[in-house]
Motif scaffolding. Structure first.
Motif, PDB file in Angstrom:
ATOM      1  N   THR A   2       0.817  -1.326   0.111  1.00 14.25           N
ATOM      2  CA  THR A   2       0.197  -0.040   0.030  1.00 14.25           C
ATOM      3  C   THR A   2       0.756   1.288   0.013  1.00 14.25           C
ATOM      4  O   THR A   2       1.819   1.381   0.640  1.00 14.25           O
ATOM      5  CB  THR A   2      -0.904  -0.054   1.178  1.00 14.25           C
ATOM      6  OG1 THR A   2      -1.564  -1.156   1.176  1.00 14.25           O
ATOM      7  CG2 THR A   2      -1.829   1.202   1.131  1.00 14.25           C
ATOM      8  N   PHE A   4       1.013   5.631  -0.090  1.00 16.55           N
ATOM      9  CA  PHE A   4       0.196   6.740   0.441  1.00 16.55           C
ATOM     10  C   PHE A   4       0.835   8.132  -0.218  1.00 16.55           C
ATOM     11  O   PHE A   4       1.689   8.089  -0.843  1.00 16.55           O
ATOM     12  CB  PHE A   4       0.523   6.940   2.005  1.00 16.55           C
ATOM     13  CG  PHE A   4       0.214   5.648   2.822  1.00 16.55           C
ATOM     14  CD1 PHE A   4      -1.339   5.250   2.821  1.00 16.55           C
ATOM     15  CD2 PHE A   4       1.039   4.908   3.508  1.00 16.55           C
ATOM     16  CE1 PHE A   4      -1.604   4.098   3.381  1.00 16.55           C
ATOM     17  CE2 PHE A   4       0.642   3.905   4.281  1.00 16.55           C
ATOM     18  CZ  PHE A   4      -0.781   3.459   4.254  1.00 16.55           C
ATOM     19  N   ARG A   5      -0.283   8.816  -0.280  1.00 18.33           N
ATOM     20  CA  ARG A   5       0.182  10.347  -0.863  1.00 18.33           C
ATOM     21  C   ARG A   5       1.626  10.880  -0.064  1.00 18.33           C
ATOM     22  O   ARG A   5       1.771  10.918   1.082  1.00 18.33           O
ATOM     23  CB  ARG A   5      -1.080  11.237  -0.362  1.00 18.33           C
ATOM     24  CG  ARG A   5      -0.796  12.514  -1.430  1.00 18.33           C
ATOM     25  CD  ARG A   5      -1.850  13.419  -1.127  1.00 18.33           C
ATOM     26  NE  ARG A   5      -1.559  13.990   0.392  1.00 18.33           N
ATOM     27  CZ  ARG A   5      -2.273  14.871   1.113  1.00 18.33           C
ATOM     28  NH1 ARG A   5      -3.347  15.391   0.555  1.00 18.33           N
ATOM     29  NH2 ARG A   5      -2.162  15.405   2.302  1.00 18.33           N
ATOM     30  N   PHE A   8       1.993  12.697   3.357  1.00 17.93           N
ATOM     31  CA  PHE A   8       1.094  12.410   4.071  1.00 17.93           C
ATOM     32  C   PHE A   8       1.814  11.683   5.425  1.00 17.93           C
ATOM     33  O   PHE A   8       2.234  10.694   5.150  1.00 17.93           O
ATOM     34  CB  PHE A   8      -0.005  11.622   3.623  1.00 17.93           C
ATOM     35  CG  PHE A   8      -1.159  11.305   4.704  1.00 17.93           C
ATOM     36  CD1 PHE A   8      -1.975  12.287   5.115  1.00 17.93           C
ATOM     37  CD2 PHE A   8      -1.019   9.814   5.243  1.00 17.93           C
ATOM     38  CE1 PHE A   8      -3.201  11.568   6.153  1.00 17.93           C
ATOM     39  CE2 PHE A   8      -1.810   9.557   6.023  1.00 17.93           C
ATOM     40  CZ  PHE A   8      -3.050  10.272   6.689  1.00 17.93           C
ATOM     41  N   LEU A  10       0.289  10.212   9.626  1.00 18.05           N
ATOM     42  CA  LEU A  10      -0.445   9.896  10.544  1.00 18.05           C
ATOM     43  C   LEU A  10       0.089  10.506  11.903  1.00 18.05           C
ATOM     44  O   LEU A  10       1.600  10.713  12.065  1.00 18.05           O
ATOM     45  CB  LEU A  10      -0.693   8.507  11.012  1.00 18.05           C
ATOM     46  CG  LEU A  10      -1.323   7.627  10.085  1.00 18.05           C
ATOM     47  CD1 LEU A  10      -1.495   6.130  10.684  1.00 18.05           C
ATOM     48  CD2 LEU A  10      -2.825   8.292   9.602  1.00 18.05           C
ATOM     49  N   GLU A  15      -0.711   6.720  14.897  1.00 20.02           N
ATOM     50  CA  GLU A  15       0.155   5.408  14.604  1.00 20.02           C
ATOM     51  C   GLU A  15       0.219   4.252  15.580  1.00 20.02           C
ATOM     52  O   GLU A  15       0.036   3.383  15.259  1.00 20.02           O
ATOM     53  CB  GLU A  15       1.654   6.118  14.609  1.00 20.02           C
ATOM     54  CG  GLU A  15       1.770   6.797  13.295  1.00 20.02           C
ATOM     55  CD  GLU A  15       2.216   6.008  12.123  1.00 20.02           C
ATOM     56  OE1 GLU A  15       2.046   4.836  12.137  1.00 20.02           O
ATOM     57  OE2 GLU A  15       2.618   6.652  11.176  1.00 20.02           O
ATOM     58  N   ASN A  18      -2.969   2.432  14.989  1.00 19.51           N
ATOM     59  CA  ASN A  18      -2.707   1.763  13.732  1.00 19.51           C
ATOM     60  C   ASN A  18      -1.832   0.271  14.050  1.00 19.51           C
ATOM     61  O   ASN A  18      -2.378  -0.605  13.548  1.00 19.51           O
ATOM     62  CB  ASN A  18      -1.921   2.354  12.479  1.00 19.51           C
ATOM     63  CG  ASN A  18      -1.938   1.828  11.179  1.00 19.51           C
ATOM     64  OD1 ASN A  18      -3.094   1.350  10.857  1.00 19.51           O
ATOM     65  ND2 ASN A  18      -0.984   1.633  10.665  1.00 19.51           N
ATOM     66  N   ARG A  44      -9.365   3.911   7.245  1.00 22.54           N
ATOM     67  CA  ARG A  44      -7.951   3.493   6.466  1.00 22.54           C
ATOM     68  C   ARG A  44      -7.865   2.053   6.715  1.00 22.54           C
ATOM     69  O   ARG A  44      -7.284   1.510   5.857  1.00 22.54           O
ATOM     70  CB  ARG A  44      -6.918   4.576   7.040  1.00 22.54           C
ATOM     71  CG  ARG A  44      -5.667   4.406   6.575  1.00 22.54           C
ATOM     72  CD  ARG A  44      -4.571   5.347   7.367  1.00 22.54           C
ATOM     73  NE  ARG A  44      -3.318   4.905   7.287  1.00 22.54           N
ATOM     74  CZ  ARG A  44      -2.674   3.969   7.477  1.00 22.54           C
ATOM     75  NH1 ARG A  44      -3.091   3.262   8.506  1.00 22.54           N
ATOM     76  NH2 ARG A  44      -1.480   3.696   7.062  1.00 22.54           N
ATOM     77  N   VAL A  80     -10.135   9.902   3.220  1.00 23.43           N
ATOM     78  CA  VAL A  80      -9.088   9.061   3.510  1.00 23.43           C
ATOM     79  C   VAL A  80      -8.497   8.860   2.144  1.00 23.43           C
ATOM     80  O   VAL A  80      -7.302   8.484   1.915  1.00 23.43           O
ATOM     81  CB  VAL A  80      -9.736   7.666   4.227  1.00 23.43           C
ATOM     82  CG1 VAL A  80      -8.934   6.489   4.182  1.00 23.43           C
ATOM     83  CG2 VAL A  80      -9.944   7.960   5.620  1.00 23.43           C
ATOM     84  N   CYS A  83      -6.138  11.395   1.016  1.00 23.51           N
ATOM     85  CA  CYS A  83      -4.813  11.747   1.580  1.00 23.51           C
ATOM     86  C   CYS A  83      -4.073  10.171   1.506  1.00 23.51           C
ATOM     87  O   CYS A  83      -2.983  10.246   1.458  1.00 23.51           O
ATOM     88  CB  CYS A  83      -5.183  11.776   3.070  1.00 23.51           C
ATOM     89  SG  CYS A  83      -5.984  13.307   3.539  1.00 23.51           S
ATOM     90  N   CYS A  84      -4.590   8.933   1.458  1.00 18.53           N
ATOM     91  CA  CYS A  84      -3.674   7.860   1.778  1.00 18.53           C
ATOM     92  C   CYS A  84      -3.695   7.101   0.446  1.00 18.53           C
ATOM     93  O   CYS A  84      -2.918   6.082   0.453  1.00 18.53           O
ATOM     94  CB  CYS A  84      -4.606   7.036   2.838  1.00 18.53           C
ATOM     95  SG  CYS A  84      -4.317   8.174   4.436  1.00 18.53           S
ATOM     96  N   PHE A  85      -4.756   6.859  -0.349  1.00 21.32           N
ATOM     97  CA  PHE A  85      -4.779   6.147  -1.520  1.00 21.32           C
ATOM     98  C   PHE A  85      -5.188   6.902  -2.799  1.00 21.32           C
ATOM     99  O   PHE A  85      -5.919   6.428  -3.419  1.00 21.32           O
ATOM    100  CB  PHE A  85      -5.618   5.184  -1.117  1.00 21.32           C
ATOM    101  CG  PHE A  85      -5.791   4.555   0.222  1.00 21.32           C
ATOM    102  CD1 PHE A  85      -4.916   3.313   0.318  1.00 21.32           C
ATOM    103  CD2 PHE A  85      -6.355   4.884   1.154  1.00 21.32           C
ATOM    104  CE1 PHE A  85      -4.877   2.502   1.537  1.00 21.32           C
ATOM    105  CE2 PHE A  85      -6.318   4.294   2.140  1.00 21.32           C
ATOM    106  CZ  PHE A  85      -5.453   2.955   2.647  1.00 21.32           C
TER     107      PHE A  85
END
Length: 441
Positions: A2, A4-5, A8, A10, A15, A18, A44, A80, A83-85
């Motif tokens: 995966t 992320f941008r 970006f 957390l 974290e 997560n 996320r 989400v 920012c993340c995907f």
């Protein structure tokens, strides 16, 4: 893998959350104040799981579909993804309220306020279920969703939950903080499967304005402690009982009843009558019937809540049967409702019953306070979880009872424990230090 941008990251508390989500626990609660990032972290995590294993199914559920749409479907989920995907393409199916990914995985968004929608949910199996704002979701609805946590795939099934902490009589508190099954009151078979973590807005300060945090800080104290500090609240302000005051032992079974009776020095059945005409008289209060005991070490035990809504002969029969089943030394009955009629009804079932009639000469709060003090001192144990009885107790404060109806079950318990623990008991004559013989009783 995966991706992320760029740029970006957390926050440290996100974290930490997560890492918790990737641990061994199967049931995970993120609780805390308003806008602390709980929903962002969990959405996320759902997307990561969906992208990791093709054709996996995941569900996000909330009490009302309209609230889920406004807060998650139209706000948090797109945020989400941006920012993340940012590289991930997905399709929104408005007819089924699902997000579809290229690998065949999907995320369903469902409200539990519509029976047709709920029936469709029951026809599916998921690798992950996520309860959003679970303080608004009933324990029964949550258990219904758990039956759908059954998809066989490369992922370990998980339950994710977020909530602004409700009151301490909520099932979330029992399950994740007290460590007991909310209905039976028994400890978890495997506590390691449950985990909870606090996330508060101050830890998400980088994403919030100072004005918003000042706004939360200016709330009335009760709301401030919930939405700024993420603390559970007592059911009423200044409550005499809190859920964490209830010491628990295993619920009584037919196999253990005789052994428990043998451990006790005295057992009583207390009854708080009402004007109910029968089981269908829903406008009347229930008849509180509670069995309690004291052991040889002076510890009190709440053994059974037998409360019913029945005819006078029906509840009197229940009281006499409970007294016989538990080999009770005495039946304690409040005379305030019905006066001599209460005693006459009980004696019509068993003329030889050992019966003590009591009168409520003080207000409910005054009678409740010394009994609540016994709980505070750890001198009372509940055998199992008595949900309705305990909820009534948590509505007592110095100002009286805060519930909408009468505390029938709680009143019966207060009479029972007052008889066992607070009333002067007959004692044998004994030599005193002064050297004279006392026959005081």
């Amino acid at each position: 893998m995966t991706r992320f941008r760029p740029g970006f990251a957390l926050t440290p508390v996100q974290e930490e959350a997560n890492r918790l989500l990737g641990g061994v626990a199967r049931h995970i609660l993120l609780r805390g104040g308003s806008r602390s990032g709980k929903t962002f972290v969990l959405i996320r995590a759902l997307v990561v799981r969906a992208l990791r294993v093709p054709h996996s199914r995941h569900g996000v559920f909330r009490h009302r579909q309209i609230a889920l749409r406004a807060s998650v479907i139209q706000d948090t989920f797109p945020k989400v993804m941006r920012c993340c995907f940012a590289h991930v393409r997905y399709k929104w199916d408005g007819q089924s309220n699902r997000v579809l990914f290229a690998n065949g995985s999907s995320i369903l968004f469902g409200g539990l306020d519509d029976s047709t929608r709920t029936e469709k949910i029951l026809g599916l199996e998921f690798a992950t279920i996520y309860l959003n704002e679970a303080s608004q979701i009933s324990y029964g609805a949550r258990n219904m969703l758990l039956t759908r946590l059954a998809q066989r795939c490369a992922l370990r099934t998980r339950e994710y939950i977020d909530a602004n902490p409700p009151t301490t009589d909520h099932w979330l508190y029992a399950l994740f903080e007290a460590g007991v099954e909310p209905r039976s009151g028994l400890p978890h078979g495997d506590p390691g499967l449950y985990a909870s973590m606090v996330m508060n807005p101050d830890q998400n300060r980088i994403n919030l304005s100072d004005a918003y945090l000042h706004q939360l800080d200016a709330l009335p104290e009760r709301e401030r402690r919930r939405f700024l500090f993420g603390e559970y609240q007592s059911a009423v302000e200044g409550a005499l009982w809190r859920m964490d005051m209830f010491r628990r032992r295993a619920a009584v079974s037919e196999e253990t009843r005789a052994a428990i009776i043998a451990e006790m020095r005295r057992i009583v059945v207390a009854v708080d009558p009402s004007g109910a005409s029968g089981p269908q008289d829903l406008g009347a209060d229930e008849i509180g019937i509670v069995v309690a005991a004291i052991d040889h070490a002076g510890m009190a035990h709440v053994l059974e809540d037998c409360s019913v809504r029945d005819t006078p002969m029906g509840w009197a029969r229940r009281v006499i049967q409970s007294a016989a089943l538990w080999q009770a030394d005495k039946i304690v009955a409040e005379r305030n409702f019905g006066g001599a009629l209460v005693e006459a009804t009980l004696r019509s079932i068993d003329p030889a019953a050992s019966l003590r009639m009591v009168t409520a000469s003080r207000g409910k709060s005054a009678r409740a306070e010394p009994v609540a003090a016994l709980y505070e001192q750890g001198r009372v144990a509940h055998h199992g979880r008595f949900a309705e009885l305990e909820s009534q107790l948590c509505l007592f404060s110095m100002r009286g009872f805060g519930g909408a109806a009468s505390p029938d079950r709680a009143d019966a318990l207060i009479w029972a424990l007052s008889e066992l623990m607070l009333e002067p008991q007959a004692v044998k004559g004994r030599w005193q230090d002064q050297g004279w013989f006392s026959l005081s009783r």
